[in-house]
Design a protein around this motif. Sequence first.
Motif, PDB file in Angstrom:
ATOM      1  N   ASP A  16       3.380  54.810  13.106  1.00 33.48           N
ATOM      2  CA  ASP A  16       3.915  54.652  11.740  1.00 33.48           C
ATOM      3  C   ASP A  16       3.762  53.219  11.250  1.00 33.48           C
ATOM      4  O   ASP A  16       4.682  52.645  10.668  1.00 33.48           O
ATOM      5  CB  ASP A  16       5.383  55.087  11.699  1.00 33.48           C
ATOM      6  CG  ASP A  16       5.885  55.284  10.261  1.00 33.48           C
ATOM      7  OD1 ASP A  16       5.044  55.572   9.383  1.00 33.48           O
ATOM      8  OD2 ASP A  16       7.092  55.123  10.013  1.00 33.48           O
ATOM      9  N   ARG A  17       2.569  52.665  11.504  1.00 39.66           N
ATOM     10  CA  ARG A  17       2.279  51.309  11.018  1.00 39.66           C
ATOM     11  C   ARG A  17       1.001  51.344  10.200  1.00 39.66           C
ATOM     12  O   ARG A  17       0.153  52.217  10.372  1.00 39.66           O
ATOM     13  CB  ARG A  17       2.122  50.324  12.192  1.00 39.66           C
ATOM     14  CG  ARG A  17       3.397  50.100  12.976  1.00 39.66           C
ATOM     15  CD  ARG A  17       3.297  48.801  13.803  1.00 39.66           C
ATOM     16  NE  ARG A  17       2.228  48.841  14.768  1.00 39.66           N
ATOM     17  CZ  ARG A  17       2.374  49.235  16.051  1.00 39.66           C
ATOM     18  NH1 ARG A  17       3.544  49.638  16.488  1.00 39.66           N
ATOM     19  NH2 ARG A  17       1.350  49.217  16.879  1.00 39.66           N
ATOM     20  N   ARG A  18       0.879  50.325   9.285  1.00 40.27           N
ATOM     21  CA  ARG A  18      -0.345  50.215   8.506  1.00 40.27           C
ATOM     22  C   ARG A  18      -1.435  49.565   9.350  1.00 40.27           C
ATOM     23  O   ARG A  18      -1.162  48.915  10.371  1.00 40.27           O
ATOM     24  CB  ARG A  18      -0.086  49.404   7.232  1.00 40.27           C
ATOM     25  CG  ARG A  18       0.848  50.098   6.252  1.00 40.27           C
ATOM     26  CD  ARG A  18       0.867  49.355   4.919  1.00 40.27           C
ATOM     27  NE  ARG A  18       1.500  48.043   5.060  1.00 40.27           N
ATOM     28  CZ  ARG A  18       2.791  47.835   4.895  1.00 40.27           C
ATOM     29  NH1 ARG A  18       3.602  48.846   4.597  1.00 40.27           N
ATOM     30  NH2 ARG A  18       3.288  46.622   5.019  1.00 40.27           N
ATOM     31  N   LYS A  19      -2.685  49.710   8.858  1.00 43.91           N
ATOM     32  CA  LYS A  19      -3.822  49.201   9.625  1.00 43.91           C
ATOM     33  C   LYS A  19      -3.735  47.690   9.832  1.00 43.91           C
ATOM     34  O   LYS A  19      -4.020  47.190  10.917  1.00 43.91           O
ATOM     35  CB  LYS A  19      -5.135  49.561   8.910  1.00 43.91           C
ATOM     36  CG  LYS A  19      -5.461  51.051   8.953  1.00 43.91           C
ATOM     37  CD  LYS A  19      -6.759  51.346   8.215  1.00 43.91           C
ATOM     38  CE  LYS A  19      -7.054  52.836   8.259  1.00 43.91           C
ATOM     39  NZ  LYS A  19      -8.292  53.186   7.519  1.00 43.91           N
ATOM     40  N   ASN A  20      -3.357  46.962   8.769  1.00 46.87           N
ATOM     41  CA  ASN A  20      -3.294  45.512   8.916  1.00 46.87           C
ATOM     42  C   ASN A  20      -2.221  45.100   9.919  1.00 46.87           C
ATOM     43  O   ASN A  20      -2.360  44.098  10.632  1.00 46.87           O
ATOM     44  CB  ASN A  20      -3.051  44.853   7.556  1.00 46.87           C
ATOM     45  CG  ASN A  20      -1.697  45.189   6.976  1.00 46.87           C
ATOM     46  OD1 ASN A  20      -1.298  46.342   6.985  1.00 46.87           O
ATOM     47  ND2 ASN A  20      -0.999  44.182   6.459  1.00 46.87           N
ATOM     48  N   GLU A  21      -1.146  45.913  10.034  1.00 43.30           N
ATOM     49  CA  GLU A  21      -0.094  45.605  11.003  1.00 43.30           C
ATOM     50  C   GLU A  21      -0.585  45.818  12.435  1.00 43.30           C
ATOM     51  O   GLU A  21      -0.289  45.010  13.336  1.00 43.30           O
ATOM     52  CB  GLU A  21       1.135  46.481  10.740  1.00 43.30           C
ATOM     53  CG  GLU A  21       1.836  46.169   9.415  1.00 43.30           C
ATOM     54  CD  GLU A  21       2.950  47.147   9.100  1.00 43.30           C
ATOM     55  OE1 GLU A  21       3.878  46.759   8.372  1.00 43.30           O
ATOM     56  OE2 GLU A  21       2.893  48.302   9.573  1.00 43.30           O
ATOM     57  N   VAL A  22      -1.343  46.902  12.644  1.00 45.21           N
ATOM     58  CA  VAL A  22      -1.891  47.188  13.981  1.00 45.21           C
ATOM     59  C   VAL A  22      -2.880  46.108  14.401  1.00 45.21           C
ATOM     60  O   VAL A  22      -2.808  45.565  15.523  1.00 45.21           O
ATOM     61  CB  VAL A  22      -2.569  48.575  14.006  1.00 45.21           C
ATOM     62  CG1 VAL A  22      -3.298  48.789  15.349  1.00 45.21           C
ATOM     63  CG2 VAL A  22      -1.553  49.677  13.772  1.00 45.21           C
ATOM     64  N   VAL A  23      -3.801  45.782  13.503  1.00 40.29           N
ATOM     65  CA  VAL A  23      -4.820  44.765  13.817  1.00 40.29           C
ATOM     66  C   VAL A  23      -4.158  43.407  14.047  1.00 40.29           C
ATOM     67  O   VAL A  23      -4.518  42.675  14.979  1.00 40.29           O
ATOM     68  CB  VAL A  23      -5.857  44.670  12.674  1.00 40.29           C
ATOM     69  CG1 VAL A  23      -6.814  43.501  12.903  1.00 40.29           C
ATOM     70  CG2 VAL A  23      -6.639  45.968  12.567  1.00 40.29           C
ATOM     71  N   THR A  24      -3.188  43.057  13.233  1.00 32.02           N
ATOM     72  CA  THR A  24      -2.477  41.783  13.391  1.00 32.02           C
ATOM     73  C   THR A  24      -1.813  41.708  14.758  1.00 32.02           C
ATOM     74  O   THR A  24      -1.888  40.672  15.453  1.00 32.02           O
ATOM     75  CB  THR A  24      -1.409  41.622  12.288  1.00 32.02           C
ATOM     76  OG1 THR A  24      -2.058  41.591  11.011  1.00 32.02           O
ATOM     77  CG2 THR A  24      -0.613  40.340  12.479  1.00 32.02           C
ATOM     78  N   ARG A  25      -1.163  42.791  15.167  1.00 31.04           N
ATOM     79  CA  ARG A  25      -0.484  42.804  16.466  1.00 31.04           C
ATOM     80  C   ARG A  25      -1.487  42.656  17.620  1.00 31.04           C
ATOM     81  O   ARG A  25      -1.253  41.878  18.567  1.00 31.04           O
ATOM     82  CB  ARG A  25       0.292  44.109  16.611  1.00 31.04           C
ATOM     83  CG  ARG A  25       1.059  44.201  17.923  1.00 31.04           C
ATOM     84  CD  ARG A  25       1.921  45.424  17.946  1.00 31.04           C
ATOM     85  NE  ARG A  25       2.613  45.539  19.206  1.00 31.04           N
ATOM     86  CZ  ARG A  25       3.498  46.497  19.490  1.00 31.04           C
ATOM     87  NH1 ARG A  25       3.786  47.415  18.573  1.00 31.04           N
ATOM     88  NH2 ARG A  25       4.088  46.554  20.672  1.00 31.04           N
ATOM     89  N   LEU A  26      -2.606  43.380  17.546  1.00 31.15           N
ATOM     90  CA  LEU A  26      -3.625  43.299  18.610  1.00 31.15           C
ATOM     91  C   LEU A  26      -4.210  41.889  18.711  1.00 31.15           C
ATOM     92  O   LEU A  26      -4.435  41.360  19.814  1.00 31.15           O
ATOM     93  CB  LEU A  26      -4.731  44.323  18.347  1.00 31.15           C
ATOM     94  CG  LEU A  26      -4.318  45.796  18.486  1.00 31.15           C
ATOM     95  CD1 LEU A  26      -5.448  46.707  18.026  1.00 31.15           C
ATOM     96  CD2 LEU A  26      -3.938  46.102  19.936  1.00 31.15           C
ATOM     97  N   ILE A  27      -4.477  41.279  17.547  1.00 30.29           N
ATOM     98  CA  ILE A  27      -5.049  39.931  17.541  1.00 30.29           C
ATOM     99  C   ILE A  27      -4.051  38.931  18.138  1.00 30.29           C
ATOM    100  O   ILE A  27      -4.427  38.045  18.923  1.00 30.29           O
ATOM    101  CB  ILE A  27      -5.449  39.519  16.119  1.00 30.29           C
ATOM    102  CG1 ILE A  27      -6.652  40.362  15.655  1.00 30.29           C
ATOM    103  CG2 ILE A  27      -5.777  38.025  16.042  1.00 30.29           C
ATOM    104  CD1 ILE A  27      -7.034  40.154  14.212  1.00 30.29           C
TER     105      ILE A  27
END
Length: 314
Positions: free
Chosen positions: A291-302
């Motif tokens: 239940d997260r947006r794409k930019n939130e997922v990518v930000t967390r991974l980075i």
Amino acid sequence: MKRVDTKMPQTINSIGLTNRQVNYLSKIIPNVDFNHIYDENTFLKEIQKNASAILNRAAYKVFRAEQNIDKVTLIDYINFECIKLSNFDWIDTENERLCDYIWSCVRILKPSTSYYNLNIDKVDIFNNGVSLNLTNNYLFEINKIPLLPKDSKAKKAAIICFFDLLNNEPKIKNTILNTLKEKWIFVSKIRDVVQWADSNNKEWAWNYLYKGSNPIWFVENGHPKNHLNGIITTFDLLNDSEDRRELLLAKMKSAWSQKAYRDKNNGKKAVSIVLSEDIIKKLDFICENTDRRKNEVVTRLIREEYEKIKEGGH
């Protein structure tokens, strides 16, 4: 301590005039200070001396043909010209939006305005009295009516004073007042700006509309809701130009949305990257299940990868 004059009420009662009627006389005969005349004979002598100011009124020409103005004639005439207070009962001083709208309407009326539709020009709504040399064309200035009422009660009093001094017969005055009432009934049903404007956007919206200046109908008395009420009044006045109103409102709302978006994304920049279809599907899967947006997922991974590298990991 300011001296309280106890003679004035006695003088008014002895002559048979109310404060409203004495104020009316002091406006149409400005060279006489009726507030400091304490006997009936002096009062009537001043009326006779300045009779032309009354005889030339449009209402007097309808009221009576004779030129002699005695006490009875004077009282009857003023009662004729100053339309009944009960005609103003619908202007509820507890309703700020109503009082602001009617005050603003009459504040920017001009002698050239049609009394049967009272359509208000956009130029007059946005006139700040500085960039446009139009202030002397308004009936309020012509009749020297107070321009800075402190609240809704004072605005209603100024509206009544406006109608008293309006140089037209009572029939026309009542026509104007009824037209204003009909316009208000229509305006009051439109609540889009009332629902949109709030304490978060009021200062921004006011500056968007007036670029740091105030229109001549706006009263700056320090009230915390001044600009909020002013925004609503602006669009209430613009109901006479429905297309312009809708266009301006749409532009303002769009500009506010853009500002809100920029504020929300302050410090963020769009980055374009190319991903394979397989990675895109996996990213979509992660988003759906967390239940997260794409930019939130990518930000967390980075961030996680960044921390690993900083700690010496690979």
